[in-house]
Design a protein around this motif. Structure first.
Motif, PDB file in Angstrom:
ATOM      1  N   ARG A 133       0.858  -1.180   0.000  1.00  0.00           N
ATOM      2  CA  ARG A 133       0.000   0.000   0.000  1.00  0.00           C
ATOM      3  C   ARG A 133       0.898   1.234   0.000  1.00  0.00           C
ATOM      4  O   ARG A 133       0.996   1.981   0.974  1.00  0.00           O
ATOM      5  N   LYS A 134       1.594   1.444  -1.107  1.00  0.00           N
ATOM      6  CA  LYS A 134       2.639   2.466  -1.181  1.00  0.00           C
ATOM      7  C   LYS A 134       2.119   3.876  -0.925  1.00  0.00           C
ATOM      8  O   LYS A 134       2.767   4.695  -0.270  1.00  0.00           O
ATOM      9  N   GLY A 135       0.952   4.195  -1.471  1.00  0.00           N
ATOM     10  CA  GLY A 135       0.408   5.547  -1.326  1.00  0.00           C
ATOM     11  C   GLY A 135       0.127   5.901   0.116  1.00  0.00           C
ATOM     12  O   GLY A 135       0.531   6.962   0.609  1.00  0.00           O
ATOM     13  N   MET A 136      -0.578   5.022   0.826  1.00  0.00           N
ATOM     14  CA  MET A 136      -0.929   5.290   2.210  1.00  0.00           C
ATOM     15  C   MET A 136       0.310   5.271   3.106  1.00  0.00           C
ATOM     16  O   MET A 136       0.455   6.107   4.011  1.00  0.00           O
ATOM     17  N   VAL A 186      -0.382  -1.275   6.269  1.00  0.00           N
ATOM     18  CA  VAL A 186       0.389  -0.038   6.428  1.00  0.00           C
ATOM     19  C   VAL A 186       0.994   0.044   7.821  1.00  0.00           C
ATOM     20  O   VAL A 186       2.147   0.469   7.993  1.00  0.00           O
ATOM     21  N   LYS A 187       0.252  -0.350   8.852  1.00  0.00           N
ATOM     22  CA  LYS A 187       0.783  -0.349  10.215  1.00  0.00           C
ATOM     23  C   LYS A 187       2.008  -1.243  10.324  1.00  0.00           C
ATOM     24  O   LYS A 187       2.999  -0.900  10.975  1.00  0.00           O
ATOM     25  N   SER A 188       1.950  -2.403   9.666  1.00  0.00           N
ATOM     26  CA  SER A 188       3.093  -3.315   9.668  1.00  0.00           C
ATOM     27  C   SER A 188       4.303  -2.683   8.969  1.00  0.00           C
ATOM     28  O   SER A 188       5.435  -2.791   9.448  1.00  0.00           O
ATOM     29  N   ASP A 189       4.030  -1.999   7.844  1.00  0.00           N
ATOM     30  CA  ASP A 189       5.116  -1.318   7.115  1.00  0.00           C
ATOM     31  C   ASP A 189       5.730  -0.205   7.960  1.00  0.00           C
ATOM     32  O   ASP A 189       6.956  -0.024   7.974  1.00  0.00           O
ATOM     33  N   LEU A 227       2.216   8.543   2.544  1.00  0.00           N
ATOM     34  CA  LEU A 227       1.477   9.700   3.072  1.00  0.00           C
ATOM     35  C   LEU A 227       1.545   9.764   4.596  1.00  0.00           C
ATOM     36  O   LEU A 227       1.798  10.833   5.170  1.00  0.00           O
ATOM     37  N   ILE A 228       1.343   8.650   5.267  1.00  0.00           N
ATOM     38  CA  ILE A 228       1.381   8.633   6.733  1.00  0.00           C
ATOM     39  C   ILE A 228       2.788   8.949   7.231  1.00  0.00           C
ATOM     40  O   ILE A 228       2.963   9.703   8.205  1.00  0.00           O
ATOM     41  N   PHE A 252       4.997  10.787   5.741  1.00  0.00           N
ATOM     42  CA  PHE A 252       5.182  12.226   5.510  1.00  0.00           C
ATOM     43  C   PHE A 252       4.516  13.049   6.609  1.00  0.00           C
ATOM     44  O   PHE A 252       5.126  13.962   7.177  1.00  0.00           O
ATOM     45  N   ILE A 253       3.275  12.731   6.938  1.00  0.00           N
ATOM     46  CA  ILE A 253       2.521  13.491   7.946  1.00  0.00           C
ATOM     47  C   ILE A 253       3.202  13.388   9.308  1.00  0.00           C
ATOM     48  O   ILE A 253       3.340  14.393  10.030  1.00  0.00           O
ATOM     49  N   LEU A 254       3.645  12.200   9.676  1.00  0.00           N
ATOM     50  CA  LEU A 254       4.287  12.006  10.985  1.00  0.00           C
ATOM     51  C   LEU A 254       5.559  12.840  11.108  1.00  0.00           C
ATOM     52  O   LEU A 254       5.780  13.513  12.130  1.00  0.00           O
ATOM     53  N   PHE A 255       6.398  12.810  10.087  1.00  0.00           N
ATOM     54  CA  PHE A 255       7.669  13.536  10.148  1.00  0.00           C
ATOM     55  C   PHE A 255       7.468  15.047  10.103  1.00  0.00           C
ATOM     56  O   PHE A 255       8.124  15.794  10.840  1.00  0.00           O
TER      57      PHE A 255
END
Length: 493
Positions: free
Chosen positions: A72-75, A236-239, A78-79, A81-84
């Motif tokens: 799920r590359k997009g999500m 995504v959480k695992s990634d 994005l997540i 990016f937002i966190l950093f």
């Protein structure tokens, strides 16, 4: 593919370093090597450190392998990016509120009056952290598609903005010049971000991020929505967990030289006035061959090695590393010998203008020669560290760097008082040897011996260095006379 990527990276870095030298020449001419230049370099040290950590180290080397593996590359992107962005924004606001503490942290040896002058400069420069992360994030996405030119050339814009700021403020007093130079840093960061937009659009990354945004919004509106969305979130959480486990050790593991340089700035603040500037000017030239060859080569090599290991093609990865090793070994050895033999002429030509005196040249030249001793181990260590990061061995890489860093600090404390700024540079080079040896130990001595067991390559290095030594020995008097002639010509204009 790797040759094309290397040429793209090296040409972009070469142009950027040339612009950087022009910037440093302007800085040396207008600010010289004194309290005002020390203030700016100390303030710029933190964002510059993070630029190298993010752009040339921890973030890219941790994000790219996980982005390659992610379903799920997009999500995921994005997540991340937002966190950093959120974390760096909060950190920047903290620096604004406690600017005195952070200024003291950057240059503990400054007196109270200098600290007061430096506080607003530190705050202005710190905002570049947010901009440089965005630049690094966007460049990492483009590297996935083997688009390297933006990452290679974007730093040119930073240098151009800083040069314009210096020239625009040449008639102002030194402190106003430092302010304008700091705002030039921020303008350069904004320009770097805009440069990424077209290639991101052409390679359809905006569509990828849009899909990730839609999926994230669906989950945010309905946290207990369909099973399909829940599965995507679980992936995504695992990634993100995998990325986090690799990123934090990699922050230390890929940043030994930058952290050592940061500590050197702190220690240099206890030495004679101008010591921070001596280290900065010398390190800037040292970084030139390191960037043009080692960083350009490792940046081009990393996606290939990471994808090869991901596809269980270790032989292909080792073969690419072997070719890169010998190329770097020859190129960096030539730079070390040439840099040490022509140290005085190089520093005089680049910096001895305006307020930068001949005495400054002699000191910076010795510091530069001391840095050059560590060029080969630092450059070659980057190649072998790629193997560790591609195998998700960031924890071991972090331990190696921690040992190297501690050794460097120990060497610095021993050498800084008898040798001054040059002692700090020698200590940095010694830590490079520690880093290289420990990296090879983890990589495997057997595999390393397989790479260096090339008699023809060794003969080629010896022959090339022998010829270079004789040529430079013959040409050195003429080079010195040429540099002196250039100075006389410029002064008479």
């Amino acid at each position: 593919m790797i040759k094309k990527a290397f040429l793209t990276n090296s040409s972009g870095i070469l142009l950027s370093r040339i612009a950087g030298f022009v910037r440093d020449l302007c800085t040396a001419k207008f600010l010289g090597a004194g309290v005002y230049s020390d203030i700016f370099f100390a303030a710029f040290k933190m964002p510059n450190l993070f630029r190298r950590v993010f752009g040339e180290g921890a973030f890219t080397q941790s994000f790219l392998p996980n982005f390659i593996r992610s379903r799920r590359k997009g999500m995921f992107a994005l997540i991340t990016f937002i966190l950093f962005v959120t974390f760096i924004l909060l950190l920047s606001l903290l620096v604004v509120c406690f600017s005195g503490f952070f200024t003291k942290l950057l240059a503990y040896g400054f007196d109270d009056a200098t600290i007061e002058l430096a506080k607003p400069i530190v705050v202005i420069n710190f905002w570049y952290l947010e901009l440089v992360f965005i630049v690094t994030f966007l460049s990492s996405l483009l590297q996935y598609k083997n688009c390297f030119w933006v990452n290679a050339y974007n730093t040119v814009l930073l240098n151009i903005c800083m040069i314009v700021a210096l020239i625009s403020s040449k008639d102002k007093d030194s402190m106003q010049m430092v302010y304008m130079l700091s705002y030039g840093v921020l303008c350069g960061g904004v320009a770097q971000i805009f440069l990424h937009f077209y290639p991101l659009y052409r390679l359809r990354f905006f569509k990828l991020l849009k899909v990730g945004m839609i999926e994230l919004w669906q989950w945010f509106k309905m946290p207990h929505s369909s099973e399909k969305i829940q599965k995507k979130i679980a992936i995504v959480k695992s990634d993100l967990k995998s990325f986090a486990k690799q990123f934090f050790p990699a922050m230390l593991g890929s940043s030994t030289a930058q952290l050592a340089s940061f500590i050197d700035t702190l220690l240099a603040s206890f030495l004679a006035s101008g010591s921070i500037s001596y280290l900065y000017y010398a390190n800037r030239i040292f970084q030139f061959p390191l960037a043009v060859f080692a960083i350009a080569c490792s940046t081009a090599l990393f996606p290939l090695v990471a994808k090869a290991i991901r596809n269980d093609q270790s032989t292909q990865a080792l073969q690419a590393m072997k070719k890169s090793f010998w190329f770097l070994c020859i190129a960096l050895s030539v730079c070390v010998l040439g840099g040490i033999m022509l140290k005085d002429e190089i520093i005089s030509l680049l910096y001895e203008w305006g307020n930068f005196t001949q005495e400054n040249t002699l000191v910076v030249a010795n510091v530069f020669a001391a840095y050059m001793i560590g060029l080969l181990p630092f450059g070659l260590a980057r190649i072998f560290s790629l193997w560790l990061y591609s195998h998700q061995m960031q924890g071991k890489a972090a331990k190696i760097s921690a040992i190297s860093l501690l050794c460097g600090v120990g060497f610095s404390l021993i050498l800084m008082h008898p040798l001054g700024a040059m002692g700090l540079a020698i200590a940095a080079s010694l830590s490079g040897f520690v880093l290289f040896i420990l990296t090879i130990r983890i990589f495997g001595f057997k595999e390393f011996l397989g790479i260096i067991h090339q008699k023809k390559a060794w003969f080629a290095i010896i022959a090339i260095l022998g010829i270079e030594y004789l040529i430079l020995l013959l040409l050195k008097p003429y080079v010195k006379a040429l540099v002196e002639g250039i100075h006389i010509f410029v002064r008479n204009i």
